[in-house]
Design a protein around this motif. Structure first.
Motif, PDB file in Angstrom:
ATOM      1  N   ILE A   1      19.130 -74.421  -8.859  1.00  0.00           N
ATOM      2  CA  ILE A   1      17.984 -73.257  -9.572  1.00  0.00           C
ATOM      3  C   ILE A   1      18.605 -71.881  -9.920  1.00  0.00           C
ATOM      4  N   GLY A   2      19.325 -71.568 -10.870  1.00  0.00           N
ATOM      5  CA  GLY A   2      20.020 -70.143 -11.060  1.00  0.00           C
ATOM      6  C   GLY A   2      21.201 -70.216 -11.151  1.00  0.00           C
ATOM      7  N   GLY A   3      22.003 -69.493 -12.139  1.00  0.00           N
ATOM      8  CA  GLY A   3      23.306 -69.489 -12.232  1.00  0.00           C
ATOM      9  C   GLY A   3      23.843 -68.020 -11.871  1.00  0.00           C
ATOM     10  N   GLY A   4      23.195 -67.388 -10.901  1.00  0.00           N
ATOM     11  CA  GLY A   4      23.511 -66.100 -10.505  1.00  0.00           C
ATOM     12  C   GLY A   4      24.698 -66.063  -9.396  1.00  0.00           C
ATOM     13  N   PHE A   5      25.026 -64.772  -8.589  1.00  0.00           N
ATOM     14  CA  PHE A   5      25.949 -64.869  -7.765  1.00  0.00           C
ATOM     15  C   PHE A   5      26.058 -65.969  -6.771  1.00  0.00           C
ATOM     16  N   ALA A   6      24.869 -66.665  -6.377  1.00  0.00           N
ATOM     17  CA  ALA A   6      24.747 -67.472  -5.411  1.00  0.00           C
ATOM     18  C   ALA A   6      24.822 -68.921  -5.693  1.00  0.00           C
ATOM     19  N   GLY A   7      24.364 -69.253  -6.985  1.00  0.00           N
ATOM     20  CA  GLY A   7      24.377 -70.316  -7.629  1.00  0.00           C
ATOM     21  C   GLY A   7      25.549 -70.726  -8.050  1.00  0.00           C
TER      22      GLY A   7
ATOM     23  N   LEU B   1      20.518 -75.452 -13.326  1.00  0.00           N
ATOM     24  CA  LEU B   1      19.509 -75.233 -14.462  1.00  0.00           C
ATOM     25  C   LEU B   1      19.323 -73.565 -14.236  1.00  0.00           C
ATOM     26  N   ASP B   2      19.339 -73.072 -15.399  1.00  0.00           N
ATOM     27  CA  ASP B   2      19.040 -71.625 -15.810  1.00  0.00           C
ATOM     28  C   ASP B   2      18.314 -71.230 -16.874  1.00  0.00           C
ATOM     29  N   LYS B   3      17.499 -70.272 -17.039  1.00  0.00           N
ATOM     30  CA  LYS B   3      16.679 -70.090 -18.186  1.00  0.00           C
ATOM     31  C   LYS B   3      17.753 -69.476 -19.236  1.00  0.00           C
ATOM     32  N   ASN B   4      18.334 -68.706 -18.660  1.00  0.00           N
ATOM     33  CA  ASN B   4      19.843 -68.226 -19.604  1.00  0.00           C
ATOM     34  C   ASN B   4      20.878 -69.236 -19.696  1.00  0.00           C
TER      35      ASN B   4
ATOM     36  N   PHE C   1      26.220 -59.927 -14.914  1.00  0.00           N
ATOM     37  CA  PHE C   1      26.649 -59.104 -13.734  1.00  0.00           C
ATOM     38  C   PHE C   1      25.868 -58.113 -13.620  1.00  0.00           C
ATOM     39  N   ILE C   2      24.996 -58.129 -12.784  1.00  0.00           N
ATOM     40  CA  ILE C   2      23.794 -57.140 -12.748  1.00  0.00           C
ATOM     41  C   ILE C   2      24.178 -55.911 -12.450  1.00  0.00           C
ATOM     42  N   PRO C   3      25.130 -55.571 -11.279  1.00  0.00           N
ATOM     43  CA  PRO C   3      25.588 -54.189 -11.008  1.00  0.00           C
ATOM     44  C   PRO C   3      26.031 -53.513 -12.062  1.00  0.00           C
TER      45      PRO C   3
ATOM     46  N   GLU D   1      13.815 -73.316 -17.905  1.00  0.00           N
ATOM     47  CA  GLU D   1      13.174 -72.603 -16.853  1.00  0.00           C
ATOM     48  C   GLU D   1      12.380 -73.452 -15.900  1.00  0.00           C
ATOM     49  N   VAL D   2      12.626 -73.023 -14.670  1.00  0.00           N
ATOM     50  CA  VAL D   2      11.954 -73.998 -13.767  1.00  0.00           C
ATOM     51  C   VAL D   2      10.560 -73.531 -13.449  1.00  0.00           C
ATOM     52  N   PHE D   3       9.435 -74.063 -13.357  1.00  0.00           N
ATOM     53  CA  PHE D   3       8.026 -73.706 -13.205  1.00  0.00           C
ATOM     54  C   PHE D   3       7.461 -74.277 -11.900  1.00  0.00           C
TER      55      PHE D   3
ATOM     56  N   ALA E   1      18.183 -70.516  -6.073  1.00  0.00           N
ATOM     57  CA  ALA E   1      18.925 -69.527  -6.186  1.00  0.00           C
ATOM     58  C   ALA E   1      18.509 -68.525  -7.272  1.00  0.00           C
ATOM     59  N   THR E   2      17.165 -68.372  -7.500  1.00  0.00           N
ATOM     60  CA  THR E   2      16.453 -67.568  -8.461  1.00  0.00           C
ATOM     61  C   THR E   2      16.602 -66.171  -8.245  1.00  0.00           C
ATOM     62  N   GLY E   3      17.256 -65.564  -7.456  1.00  0.00           N
ATOM     63  CA  GLY E   3      17.096 -63.925  -7.448  1.00  0.00           C
ATOM     64  C   GLY E   3      15.910 -63.339  -7.203  1.00  0.00           C
ATOM     65  N   SER E   4      16.077 -62.285  -7.996  1.00  0.00           N
ATOM     66  CA  SER E   4      14.828 -61.353  -7.709  1.00  0.00           C
ATOM     67  C   SER E   4      14.191 -60.707  -9.132  1.00  0.00           C
TER      68      SER E   4
ATOM     69  N   GLY F   1      20.599 -66.210  -1.705  1.00  0.00           N
ATOM     70  CA  GLY F   1      20.616 -64.967  -2.302  1.00  0.00           C
ATOM     71  C   GLY F   1      19.399 -64.054  -2.324  1.00  0.00           C
ATOM     72  N   ASP F   2      19.150 -63.409  -3.241  1.00  0.00           N
ATOM     73  CA  ASP F   2      18.037 -62.451  -3.063  1.00  0.00           C
ATOM     74  C   ASP F   2      16.713 -63.157  -2.826  1.00  0.00           C
ATOM     75  N   VAL F   3      16.488 -64.324  -3.191  1.00  0.00           N
ATOM     76  CA  VAL F   3      15.184 -64.950  -2.998  1.00  0.00           C
ATOM     77  C   VAL F   3      14.910 -65.462  -1.703  1.00  0.00           C
TER      78      VAL F   3
ATOM     79  N   PRO G   1      20.173 -57.707   3.189  1.00  0.00           N
ATOM     80  CA  PRO G   1      19.745 -56.822   1.916  1.00  0.00           C
ATOM     81  C   PRO G   1      20.129 -57.528   0.569  1.00  0.00           C
ATOM     82  N   MET G   2      19.335 -57.361  -0.406  1.00  0.00           N
ATOM     83  CA  MET G   2      19.501 -58.123  -1.530  1.00  0.00           C
ATOM     84  C   MET G   2      20.686 -57.631  -2.275  1.00  0.00           C
ATOM     85  N   LEU G   3      21.721 -58.030  -2.070  1.00  0.00           N
ATOM     86  CA  LEU G   3      23.105 -57.654  -2.491  1.00  0.00           C
ATOM     87  C   LEU G   3      23.883 -58.699  -3.035  1.00  0.00           C
ATOM     88  N   ALA G   4      24.857 -58.413  -3.811  1.00  0.00           N
ATOM     89  CA  ALA G   4      25.802 -59.713  -4.327  1.00  0.00           C
ATOM     90  C   ALA G   4      26.507 -60.220  -3.298  1.00  0.00           C
ATOM     91  N   PRO G   5      27.187 -59.284  -2.628  1.00  0.00           N
ATOM     92  CA  PRO G   5      28.158 -60.003  -1.571  1.00  0.00           C
ATOM     93  C   PRO G   5      27.113 -61.197  -0.398  1.00  0.00           C
ATOM     94  N   VAL G   6      25.954 -60.755  -0.483  1.00  0.00           N
ATOM     95  CA  VAL G   6      25.237 -61.596   0.652  1.00  0.00           C
ATOM     96  C   VAL G   6      24.990 -62.991  -0.106  1.00  0.00           C
TER      97      VAL G   6
HETATM   98  C1  LIG Z   1      20.027 -52.878 -11.360  1.00  0.00           C
HETATM   99  C2  LIG Z   1      20.530 -53.507 -10.158  1.00  0.00           C
HETATM  100  C3  LIG Z   1      21.648 -52.946  -9.767  1.00  0.00           C
HETATM  101  C4  LIG Z   1      22.435 -53.884  -8.874  1.00  0.00           C
HETATM  102  N1  LIG Z   1      23.435 -53.285  -8.258  1.00  0.00           N
HETATM  103  C5  LIG Z   1      24.236 -53.916  -7.237  1.00  0.00           C
HETATM  104  C6  LIG Z   1      25.416 -53.313  -6.958  1.00  0.00           C
HETATM  105  O1  LIG Z   1      25.928 -52.469  -7.269  1.00  0.00           O
HETATM  106  N2  LIG Z   1      26.046 -54.146  -5.684  1.00  0.00           N
HETATM  107  C7  LIG Z   1      25.469 -55.191  -5.279  1.00  0.00           C
HETATM  108  O2  LIG Z   1      26.086 -55.758  -4.419  1.00  0.00           O
HETATM  109  N3  LIG Z   1      24.299 -55.570  -5.706  1.00  0.00           N
HETATM  110  C8  LIG Z   1      23.833 -55.015  -6.355  1.00  0.00           C
HETATM  111  N4  LIG Z   1      22.365 -55.561  -6.978  1.00  0.00           N
HETATM  112  C9  LIG Z   1      21.685 -56.631  -6.619  1.00  0.00           C
HETATM  113  C10 LIG Z   1      22.577 -57.991  -7.159  1.00  0.00           C
HETATM  114  O3  LIG Z   1      22.367 -58.034  -8.462  1.00  0.00           O
HETATM  115  C11 LIG Z   1      21.796 -58.957  -6.455  1.00  0.00           C
HETATM  116  O4  LIG Z   1      21.793 -59.019  -4.849  1.00  0.00           O
HETATM  117  C12 LIG Z   1      22.336 -60.465  -6.900  1.00  0.00           C
HETATM  118  O5  LIG Z   1      22.163 -60.481  -8.268  1.00  0.00           O
HETATM  119  C13 LIG Z   1      21.488 -61.739  -6.098  1.00  0.00           C
HETATM  120  O6  LIG Z   1      22.171 -62.852  -6.595  1.00  0.00           O
HETATM  121  P1  LIG Z   1      21.385 -64.299  -6.707  1.00  0.00           P
HETATM  122  O7  LIG Z   1      22.287 -65.166  -7.316  1.00  0.00           O
HETATM  123  O8  LIG Z   1      20.583 -64.267  -5.704  1.00  0.00           O
HETATM  124  O9  LIG Z   1      20.279 -63.804  -8.142  1.00  0.00           O
HETATM  125  P2  LIG Z   1      20.711 -63.495  -9.585  1.00  0.00           P
HETATM  126  O10 LIG Z   1      22.258 -62.928  -9.641  1.00  0.00           O
HETATM  127  O11 LIG Z   1      19.740 -62.552  -9.932  1.00  0.00           O
HETATM  128  O12 LIG Z   1      20.647 -64.764 -10.310  1.00  0.00           O
HETATM  129  C14 LIG Z   1      19.587 -65.621 -10.653  1.00  0.00           C
HETATM  130  C15 LIG Z   1      19.672 -66.561 -11.494  1.00  0.00           C
HETATM  131  O13 LIG Z   1      18.450 -67.256 -11.593  1.00  0.00           O
HETATM  132  C16 LIG Z   1      18.052 -67.398 -12.955  1.00  0.00           C
HETATM  133  N5  LIG Z   1      16.552 -67.891 -12.822  1.00  0.00           N
HETATM  134  C17 LIG Z   1      15.555 -67.117 -12.070  1.00  0.00           C
HETATM  135  N6  LIG Z   1      14.323 -67.737 -12.082  1.00  0.00           N
HETATM  136  C18 LIG Z   1      14.692 -68.884 -12.751  1.00  0.00           C
HETATM  137  C19 LIG Z   1      13.753 -70.016 -13.243  1.00  0.00           C
HETATM  138  N7  LIG Z   1      12.548 -70.083 -12.962  1.00  0.00           N
HETATM  139  N8  LIG Z   1      14.191 -70.992 -13.970  1.00  0.00           N
HETATM  140  C20 LIG Z   1      15.631 -70.870 -14.005  1.00  0.00           C
HETATM  141  N9  LIG Z   1      16.430 -70.177 -13.859  1.00  0.00           N
HETATM  142  C21 LIG Z   1      16.034 -68.986 -13.375  1.00  0.00           C
HETATM  143  C22 LIG Z   1      18.318 -66.139 -13.515  1.00  0.00           C
HETATM  144  O14 LIG Z   1      18.377 -66.239 -15.079  1.00  0.00           O
HETATM  145  C23 LIG Z   1      19.504 -65.889 -13.155  1.00  0.00           C
HETATM  146  O15 LIG Z   1      20.615 -66.258 -13.708  1.00  0.00           O
HETATM  147  C24 LIG Z   1      21.688 -54.877  -7.951  1.00  0.00           C
HETATM  148  C25 LIG Z   1      20.457 -55.263  -8.597  1.00  0.00           C
HETATM  149  C26 LIG Z   1      19.705 -54.516  -9.776  1.00  0.00           C
HETATM  150  C27 LIG Z   1      18.626 -55.018 -10.035  1.00  0.00           C
END
Ligand SMILES: Cc1cc2nc3c(=O)[nH]c(=O)nc-3n(C[C@H](O)[C@H](O)[C@H](O)COP(=O)(O)OP(=O)(O)OC[C@H]3O[C@@H](n4cnc5c(N)ncnc54)[C@H](O)[C@@H]3O)c2cc1C
Length: 424
Positions: A16-22, A39-42, A47-49, A84-86, A110-113, A305-307, A320-325
């Motif tokens: 669940i989640g196509g972010g950095f971790a997924g 699965l991702d709602k988008n 690239f959030i940074p 979207e996963v509920f 891997a739904t992030g924050s 990831g962040d979650v 820390p909630m960071l992309a490299p983690v």
């Molecule tokens: C404004 C901002 C700036 C940042 N800058 C930096 C930076 O400079 N350097 C750095 O290292 N980190 C930075 N970060 C932190 C970094 O973006 C996160 O640590 C990173 O994105 C976490 O990756 P993730 O895969 O856990 O989650 P995400 O990348 O957030 O991906 C989560 C995915 O899950 C999907 N999702 C969520 N809930 C559901 C659901 N219920 N059903 C289906 N899909 C779902 C989302 O659509 C998303 O695609 C920043 C964060 C923010 C908010």
């Protein structure tokens, strides 16, 4: 209703989640005998940074977004469903989504924050968060709309309030957006709106702690403060926010700042999904996992990831909630899931800290590496290079690079479009 997804003889891993971790986890499992259902709602990865650059008209939204299907083109064990996963039902190994129920053998959350307003309802209702592409675009439109409105009033104070911006939260995100806003004010808005005295546009950055970017070194913190002051940003340290009615921002010091635009960058919390045992939630709504990313109480549910909240001696509040983690946890979990499938011993996760960096307007950045810390123009070049390299595709890199070069030499950001109807 169970969603009809082709069945294979391989174990199904629902991500669940196509972010950095997924994404990283899925890439690592490319040639393995598993079925991955992401699965991702988008239908795109963000690239959030670089969101703040979309919000301040420096980059187009599609230069920092990438279609998830395209990332995994040719990966035969991969399927994507936009959903979207509920809810999670661990007892029947199933997730409830906007398109129906989907079963799993292994589940990776891997739904992030999401933005954390710490119960401050006024801010939740009236401030603008910047956590998604849509929010960043809305912010860009909102700021420009206020300038259009400012042209229509003869009330000098009202004009100032329409142009001014308050940024709540002086972490890296708050610092980066405040710096970018100051550049927008100094180089773009002054030219676009010659009828307005844009010197009256105030940019305030409010931070609860005694220094900016508390997660970085003292040197970086001090330098970013200096850079922002040089750019004309008003910094309020040791100061919290109490209330906001859409115009008046009341600070804990008793001061009131007036601005129609308030950006919320004061914190995030885990984007959790109901269904997993409530006792597994830690501070900041992160899901408690062990050193193998396994959610407490389950053998086949993981969070990365962040979650995920992985507590250790070195990280008593979780990483820390960071992309490299997120990337490293994705990579590590892929190996551990294979270990689990092949009945091998699981390996604990150890974070390798690559350092941290933040940019403060054009030409200035701060970089903290393990043994070196540097700030200024060289740091900015490093920041530019690292962010370009981290973007998902060559096309995105090229588009971002061209935009940055254009912005740099022309002092003119091309994307000052209001694409949301005048409102709020
Ligand atoms: C404004 C901002 C700036 C940042 N800058 C930096 C930076 O400079 N350097 C750095 O290292 N980190 C930075 N970060 C932190 C970094 O973006 C996160 O640590 C990173 O994105 C976490 O990756 P993730 O895969 O856990 O989650 P995400 O990348 O957030 O991906 C989560 C995915 O899950 C999907 N999702 C969520 N809930 C559901 C659901 N219920 N059903 C289906 N899909 C779902 C989302 O659509 C998303 O695609 C920043 C964060 C923010 C908010």
């Amino acid at each position: 209703m169970i969603v009809d997804i082709p069945k294979t003889n391989n174990p199904r891993i629902v991500v669940i989640g196509g972010g950095f971790a997924g994404i990283q986890l899925t890439k690592m499992l490319k040639n393995e005998d598993v079925q991955i259902v992401m699965l991702d709602k988008n239908n795109f990865h963000t690239f959030i940074p670089l969101l703040y650059q979309v919000a301040t008209a420096g980059l187009e939204p599609d230069s920092i977004a990438f279609p998830l299907r395209k990332i995994f083109k040719g990966q035969t064990n991969f399927l994507f469903r936009m959903a979207e996963v509920f809810n999670i039902k661990p007892e029947i190994k199933c997730v409830e989504t906007s398109i129906g129920d989907i079963t799993y053998d292994y589940l990776v959350i891997a739904t992030g924050s999401k933005s954390n307003f710490y119960g401050l309802k006024d801010f939740q209702a009236n401030a603008i968060p910047m956590k998604s592409l849509v929010e960043a675009l809305n912010l860009r439109s909102f700021i420009l709309q206020k300038f259009e409105k400012a042209l229509l009033t003869n009330d000098v104070k009202e004009r100032e309030h329409l142009m001014s911006v308050v940024v709540v939260g002086g972490g890296p995100t708050g610092v980066e957006i405040a710096g970018a806003l100051a550049e927008l004010k100094n180089h773009i808005l002054a030219n676009d709106y010659p009828e307005l005295d844009t010197r009256k546009m105030q940019i305030h950055l409010i931070e609860l702690l005694p220094r900016l970017m508390a997660s970085m070194s003292n040197e970086s913190s001090e330098k970013s403060q200096l850079f922002l002051k040089q750019l004309g940003v008003n910094i309020w340290l040791d100061t919290g926010v109490k209330s906001y009615d859409g115009l008046n921002v009341c600070l804990t010091s008793g001061k009131i700042i007036q601005a129609y635009t308030v950006i919320w960058s004061a914190g995030v919390m885990g984007a959790t999904i109901p269904g997993v045992n409530g006792n597994t939630l830690l501070k900041g709504d992160r899901i408690k996992v062990d050193s193998f990313s396994k959610v407490a109480g389950y053998e086949n549910i993981f969070a990365i990831g962040d979650v995920a909240g992985m507590i250790s001696d070195k990280f008593p509040d979780g990483h820390p909630m960071l992309a490299p983690v997120a990337v490293q946890q994705g990579e590590h979990l892929a190996k551990n899931i294979l270990n689990l499938i092949h009945k091998k011993e699981l390996q604990p996760f150890v974070y390798k800290n690559p350092g941290a960096m933040a940019t403060v307007g054009r030409n200035r950045a701060v970089v903290d590496l393990q043994y070196f810390k540097f700030q200024g123009m060289f740091a900015w070049f490093i920041w530019v290079f690292v962010h370009l390299m981290k973007l998902v595709s060559f096309r995105n890199r090229l588009v971002v690079f061209v935009n940055w070069v254009w912005n740099y030499f022309s002092y003119d950001r091309g994307i000052r479009l209001i694409i949301k109807p005048l409102g709020k």
